[in-house]
Scaffold this active site. Structure first.
Site, mmCIF file in Angstrom:
data_model
loop_
_atom_site.group_PDB
_atom_site.id
_atom_site.type_symbol
_atom_site.label_atom_id
_atom_site.label_comp_id
_atom_site.label_asym_id
_atom_site.label_seq_id
_atom_site.Cartn_x
_atom_site.Cartn_y
_atom_site.Cartn_z
ATOM 1 N N HIS A 77 51.055 35.053 11.913
ATOM 2 C CA HIS A 77 51.722 34.020 10.799
ATOM 3 C C HIS A 77 52.427 35.647 9.459
ATOM 4 O O HIS A 77 53.698 35.298 10.002
ATOM 5 C CB HIS A 77 50.864 32.870 9.859
ATOM 6 C CG HIS A 77 52.066 32.482 8.958
ATOM 7 N ND1 HIS A 77 52.491 31.208 9.424
ATOM 8 C CD2 HIS A 77 52.241 31.904 7.878
ATOM 9 C CE1 HIS A 77 53.960 31.007 8.918
ATOM 10 N NE2 HIS A 77 52.816 31.520 7.298
ATOM 11 N N GLN A 79 53.064 38.086 10.604
ATOM 12 C CA GLN A 79 54.206 39.145 11.417
ATOM 13 C C GLN A 79 55.598 38.577 12.089
ATOM 14 O O GLN A 79 56.533 38.659 11.461
ATOM 15 C CB GLN A 79 53.177 39.620 12.629
ATOM 16 C CG GLN A 79 51.877 40.410 12.109
ATOM 17 C CD GLN A 79 52.287 41.673 10.846
ATOM 18 O OE1 GLN A 79 53.002 42.615 12.084
ATOM 19 N NE2 GLN A 79 51.406 41.496 10.210
ATOM 20 N N HIS A 81 56.125 35.476 10.158
ATOM 21 C CA HIS A 81 57.072 36.266 9.356
ATOM 22 C C HIS A 81 57.755 37.213 8.632
ATOM 23 O O HIS A 81 59.301 37.751 8.181
ATOM 24 C CB HIS A 81 56.773 36.042 7.720
ATOM 25 C CG HIS A 81 56.881 34.494 7.487
ATOM 26 N ND1 HIS A 81 57.445 33.611 6.593
ATOM 27 C CD2 HIS A 81 55.460 33.320 7.553
ATOM 28 C CE1 HIS A 81 57.438 32.752 6.157
ATOM 29 N NE2 HIS A 81 55.493 32.248 7.083
#
Length: 102
Positions: A77, A79, A81
């Site tokens: 998650h 990465q 973002h």
């Protein structure tokens, strides 16, 4: 997952989110022909993405040094973002330049 790793991952999410917010703010200012404010927002976006990127680099260096990194949904998650924020920042720069030419 150890608490230090979890904190680093959460910092990536938070700093990436801040970058994206500043990038979108830059576009909004550019729409209103507020180019000084747009440029300031882009500088803030760059500062935030650098913090996120440094946290990511720390994680990579630890793994390269032999510290096993557990692949978790939270890591994936973060990465996601980071990459989305980087793209948003780059596109915001382009939008600001386009609005300047209009």
């Amino acid at each position: 997952m150890n608490p230090e790793m979890e904190l680093m991952i959460m910092n990536i999410v938070v700093d990436s989110g801040s970058c994206r917010s500043y990038a979108m703010e830059a576009i909004s200012h550019a729409k209103e022909k507020e180019f000084d404010k747009a440029e300031e927002a882009l500088k803030n976006a760059e500062s935030e993405i650098l913090k996120a990127h440094h946290a990511q680099t720390d994680l990579i260096q630890k793994e390269a040094g032999g510290e096993k990194t557990d692949i978790s949904l939270l890591l994936i998650h973060s990465q996601d973002h980071l990459m989305t924020a980087m793209l948003c920042k780059d596109l915001a720069k382009e939008f600001v330049e386009l609005y300047k030419k209009l």
